[in-house]
Design a protein around this motif. Sequence first.
Motif, PDB file in Angstrom:
ATOM      1  N   GLU A  21      -1.034   0.310   1.547  1.00 42.58           N
ATOM      2  CA  GLU A  21      -0.340  -0.886   2.029  1.00 42.58           C
ATOM      3  C   GLU A  21      -0.995  -2.196   1.596  1.00 42.58           C
ATOM      4  N   GLU A  23      -4.148  -4.492  -0.764  1.00 42.74           N
ATOM      5  CA  GLU A  23      -5.066  -4.637  -1.893  1.00 42.74           C
ATOM      6  C   GLU A  23      -6.351  -5.246  -1.329  1.00 42.74           C
ATOM      7  N   GLY A 105      -1.386 -14.836   4.504  1.00 39.08           N
ATOM      8  CA  GLY A 105      -1.190 -13.568   3.817  1.00 39.08           C
ATOM      9  C   GLY A 105      -2.392 -12.651   3.770  1.00 39.08           C
ATOM     10  N   LYS A 129      -5.034  -8.164   1.150  1.00 39.59           N
ATOM     11  CA  LYS A 129      -3.772  -8.856   0.942  1.00 39.59           C
ATOM     12  C   LYS A 129      -2.689  -7.799   0.851  1.00 39.59           C
ATOM     13  N   GLY A 130      -1.580  -7.991   1.549  1.00 38.91           N
ATOM     14  CA  GLY A 130      -0.497  -7.010   1.566  1.00 38.91           C
ATOM     15  C   GLY A 130       0.130  -6.828   0.194  1.00 38.91           C
ATOM     16  N   LYS A 131       0.449  -5.589  -0.144  1.00 41.13           N
ATOM     17  CA  LYS A 131       1.092  -5.298  -1.420  1.00 41.13           C
ATOM     18  C   LYS A 131       2.597  -5.490  -1.302  1.00 41.13           C
ATOM     19  N   LYS A 132       3.202  -5.873  -2.391  1.00 39.39           N
ATOM     20  CA  LYS A 132       4.656  -5.954  -2.480  1.00 39.39           C
ATOM     21  C   LYS A 132       5.200  -4.574  -2.812  1.00 39.39           C
ATOM     22  N   THR A 133       6.504  -4.408  -2.728  1.00 39.98           N
ATOM     23  CA  THR A 133       7.138  -3.114  -2.972  1.00 39.98           C
ATOM     24  C   THR A 133       6.871  -2.618  -4.386  1.00 39.98           C
ATOM     25  N   HIS A 134       6.949  -3.504  -5.387  1.00 41.94           N
ATOM     26  CA  HIS A 134       6.725  -3.065  -6.760  1.00 41.94           C
ATOM     27  C   HIS A 134       5.267  -2.659  -6.993  1.00 41.94           C
ATOM     28  N   ASP A 135       4.318  -3.269  -6.258  1.00 46.51           N
ATOM     29  CA  ASP A 135       2.917  -2.865  -6.359  1.00 46.51           C
ATOM     30  C   ASP A 135       2.723  -1.463  -5.793  1.00 46.51           C
ATOM     31  N   LYS A 136       3.423  -1.154  -4.708  1.00 47.40           N
ATOM     32  CA  LYS A 136       3.324   0.175  -4.111  1.00 47.40           C
ATOM     33  C   LYS A 136       3.870   1.225  -5.056  1.00 47.40           C
ATOM     34  N   ARG A 137       4.979   0.900  -5.731  1.00 44.48           N
ATOM     35  CA  ARG A 137       5.551   1.836  -6.713  1.00 44.48           C
ATOM     36  C   ARG A 137       4.570   2.086  -7.841  1.00 44.48           C
TER      37      ARG A 137
END
Length: 154
Positions: A21, A23, A105, A129-137
């Motif tokens: 979730e 970084e 953030g 720092k929270g990951k975005k959806t594309h980072d999780k992918r």
Amino acid sequence: MAKNNKFDKIINIRNKKASFEFEFLDKYKAGIVLRGTEIKSIREGKVSLTEAYCYFRGEELFIKQMHIAPYSLASHFNHDPVRERKLLLQKQELRKLQNKFSEKGLSIVPVRIFINDRGLAKMEVALAKGKKTHDKRQSIKEKDAKRDLQRMAF
């Protein structure tokens, strides 16, 4: 003659959800203020960090929603499993964390809990720092590629 150490069992409980979730930007090792039978439950490995988060109250850092299961051999003097616990860091580390935590953030996330060589429970927390959806992918793709390489090696 083997040296008998009562801390031979290695306790290293990780928060796998946090690395997916978030970084991690910085990591810190902190002590934990525990009561009664909590350390015995930690030594048995009965800790869950998945729901836990850290926050500041005044100048002090606390962890909330960390579940330490009640000790099985204790009587009615057992501890509350999800009470908030104080984390112990040096003042300069606390100030640095508090300044960065105030930025938009950023979060303070518990990464792992372990027992050091002196038998004390320590926690590794990370400024994240929270990951975005594309980072999780992307992290899922990297994990799959790594797994495929390990399969081909055998």
